[in-house]
Motif scaffolding. Structure first.
Motif, PDB file in Angstrom:
ATOM      1  N   VAL A   8       0.832  -1.200   0.000  1.00 20.61           N
ATOM      2  CA  VAL A   8       0.000   0.000   0.000  1.00 20.61           C
ATOM      3  C   VAL A   8       0.865   1.248   0.000  1.00 20.61           C
ATOM      4  CG1 VAL A   8      -1.729   1.293   1.302  1.00 20.61           C
ATOM      5  CG2 VAL A   8      -1.903  -1.190   1.145  1.00 20.61           C
ATOM      6  N   GLU A   9       1.926   1.238   0.780  1.00 16.62           N
ATOM      7  CA  GLU A   9       2.811   2.403   0.842  1.00 16.62           C
ATOM      8  C   GLU A   9       3.502   2.645  -0.490  1.00 16.62           C
ATOM      9  OE1 GLU A   9       5.438   1.762   4.073  1.00 16.62           O
ATOM     10  OE2 GLU A   9       3.903   2.085   5.599  1.00 16.62           O
ATOM     11  N   ARG A  10       3.874   1.602  -1.184  1.00 19.45           N
ATOM     12  CA  ARG A  10       4.556   1.766  -2.472  1.00 19.45           C
ATOM     13  C   ARG A  10       3.593   2.211  -3.565  1.00 19.45           C
ATOM     14  NH1 ARG A  10       7.031  -2.983  -0.386  1.00 19.45           N
ATOM     15  NH2 ARG A  10       9.178  -2.538   0.212  1.00 19.45           N
ATOM     16  N   VAL A  11       2.403   1.653  -3.578  1.00 20.38           N
ATOM     17  CA  VAL A  11       1.413   1.986  -4.599  1.00 20.38           C
ATOM     18  C   VAL A  11       0.857   3.394  -4.365  1.00 20.38           C
ATOM     19  CG1 VAL A  11      -0.853   1.334  -5.526  1.00 20.38           C
ATOM     20  CG2 VAL A  11       0.843  -0.409  -5.043  1.00 20.38           C
ATOM     21  N   PHE A  12       0.826   3.839  -3.127  1.00 19.86           N
ATOM     22  CA  PHE A  12       0.277   5.156  -2.812  1.00 19.86           C
ATOM     23  C   PHE A  12       1.019   6.258  -3.548  1.00 19.86           C
ATOM     24  CE2 PHE A  12       0.385   8.999  -0.172  1.00 19.86           C
ATOM     25  CZ  PHE A  12      -0.972   9.329  -0.214  1.00 19.86           C
ATOM     26  N   TYR A  13       2.332   6.193  -3.619  1.00 24.02           N
ATOM     27  CA  TYR A  13       3.111   7.233  -4.286  1.00 24.02           C
ATOM     28  C   TYR A  13       2.874   7.223  -5.798  1.00 24.02           C
ATOM     29  CZ  TYR A  13       5.348   8.006   0.155  1.00 24.02           C
ATOM     30  OH  TYR A  13       5.576   8.306   1.477  1.00 24.02           O
ATOM     31  N   VAL A  14       2.723   6.058  -6.365  1.00 22.81           N
ATOM     32  CA  VAL A  14       2.403   5.975  -7.797  1.00 22.81           C
ATOM     33  C   VAL A  14       1.023   6.574  -8.049  1.00 22.81           C
ATOM     34  CG1 VAL A  14       1.985   4.397  -9.720  1.00 22.81           C
ATOM     35  CG2 VAL A  14       3.876   3.964  -8.141  1.00 22.81           C
ATOM     36  N   TYR A  15       0.058   6.214  -7.200  1.00 17.62           N
ATOM     37  CA  TYR A  15      -1.292   6.749  -7.331  1.00 17.62           C
ATOM     38  C   TYR A  15      -1.284   8.268  -7.163  1.00 17.62           C
ATOM     39  CZ  TYR A  15      -6.036   8.043  -6.088  1.00 17.62           C
ATOM     40  OH  TYR A  15      -7.242   8.660  -6.033  1.00 17.62           O
ATOM     41  N   LEU A  16      -0.562   8.772  -6.194  1.00 15.90           N
ATOM     42  CA  LEU A  16      -0.496  10.204  -5.957  1.00 15.90           C
ATOM     43  C   LEU A  16       0.106  10.937  -7.157  1.00 15.90           C
ATOM     44  CD1 LEU A  16      -1.111  12.284  -3.770  1.00 15.90           C
ATOM     45  CD2 LEU A  16       1.218  12.010  -2.960  1.00 15.90           C
ATOM     46  N   PHE A  17       1.148  10.369  -7.754  1.00 20.08           N
ATOM     47  CA  PHE A  17       1.757  10.968  -8.940  1.00 20.08           C
ATOM     48  C   PHE A  17       0.779  10.981 -10.107  1.00 20.08           C
ATOM     49  CE2 PHE A  17       4.070  10.287 -12.943  1.00 20.08           C
ATOM     50  CZ  PHE A  17       4.708  11.515 -13.023  1.00 20.08           C
ATOM     51  N   LEU A  18       0.099   9.861 -10.358  1.00 19.13           N
ATOM     52  CA  LEU A  18      -0.854   9.792 -11.468  1.00 19.13           C
ATOM     53  C   LEU A  18      -2.046  10.715 -11.237  1.00 19.13           C
ATOM     54  CD1 LEU A  18      -0.805   5.978 -12.275  1.00 19.13           C
ATOM     55  CD2 LEU A  18       0.235   7.849 -13.565  1.00 19.13           C
ATOM     56  N   PHE A  19      -2.516  10.807 -10.015  1.00 18.28           N
ATOM     57  CA  PHE A  19      -3.636  11.688  -9.701  1.00 18.28           C
ATOM     58  C   PHE A  19      -3.254  13.145  -9.942  1.00 18.28           C
ATOM     59  CE2 PHE A  19      -6.265  14.225  -6.854  1.00 18.28           C
ATOM     60  CZ  PHE A  19      -7.523  13.776  -7.216  1.00 18.28           C
ATOM     61  N   THR A  20      -2.041  13.530  -9.539  1.00 22.00           N
ATOM     62  CA  THR A  20      -1.562  14.890  -9.776  1.00 22.00           C
ATOM     63  C   THR A  20      -1.442  15.158 -11.266  1.00 22.00           C
ATOM     64  OG1 THR A  20      -0.344  14.799  -7.694  1.00 22.00           O
ATOM     65  CG2 THR A  20       0.278  16.514  -9.251  1.00 22.00           C
ATOM     66  N   LEU A  21      -0.955  14.197 -12.022  1.00 23.79           N
ATOM     67  CA  LEU A  21      -0.832  14.341 -13.468  1.00 23.79           C
ATOM     68  C   LEU A  21      -2.195  14.524 -14.124  1.00 23.79           C
ATOM     69  CD1 LEU A  21       1.487  14.273 -15.536  1.00 23.79           C
ATOM     70  CD2 LEU A  21       0.967  11.858 -15.869  1.00 23.79           C
ATOM     71  N   VAL A  22      -3.184  13.744 -13.714  1.00 25.82           N
ATOM     72  CA  VAL A  22      -4.532  13.872 -14.264  1.00 25.82           C
ATOM     73  C   VAL A  22      -5.133  15.222 -13.879  1.00 25.82           C
ATOM     74  CG1 VAL A  22      -6.882  12.958 -14.106  1.00 25.82           C
ATOM     75  CG2 VAL A  22      -4.968  11.411 -14.428  1.00 25.82           C
TER      76      VAL A  22
END
Length: 102
Positions: A8-22
């Motif tokens: 969860v901790e590793r995927v959270f940063y990827v999700y946060l980056f993609l959400f910011t990009l969108v």
């Protein structure tokens, strides 16, 4: 030592980056559409950078001069009025479409 929520901790940063990009893409898209709508609603001679600068300055002045409550009140009136106008518009289009069939 095994981390219980390591995935969860590793995927959270990827999700946060993609959400910011969108979110940034959405902002750019909406600003572009708004600019094009303003350009099309104003005659060709008036689409100089000076006119667009005036619209931007008016927006910024209103942004900093109104507080949160005033903006919320204006938004309530705007959405209420828009709802009524859209109902009238749909009714008018419906009546006009029925009258052309006969």
């Amino acid at each position: 030592m095994v981390m219980r929520f390591g995935v969860v901790e590793r995927v959270f940063y990827v999700y946060l980056f993609l959400f910011t990009l969108v979110a940034l893409t959405s902002i750019a898209l909406h600003w572009h559409v708004g600019l094009e709508l303003i350009k099309q609603s104003i005659p060709k001679k008036a689409t100089s950078p000076a006119v667009l600068t005036v619209f931007i300055l008016m927006t910024l002045i209103l942004l900093y001069s109104l507080n949160k409550g005033e903006i919320q009140l204006f938004t309530q009136f705007w959405l209420g009025g828009r709802f009524i106008v859209e109902i009238l518009l749909v009714g008018t289009i419906f009546i006009l479409s029925r009258s052309e069939k006969t």
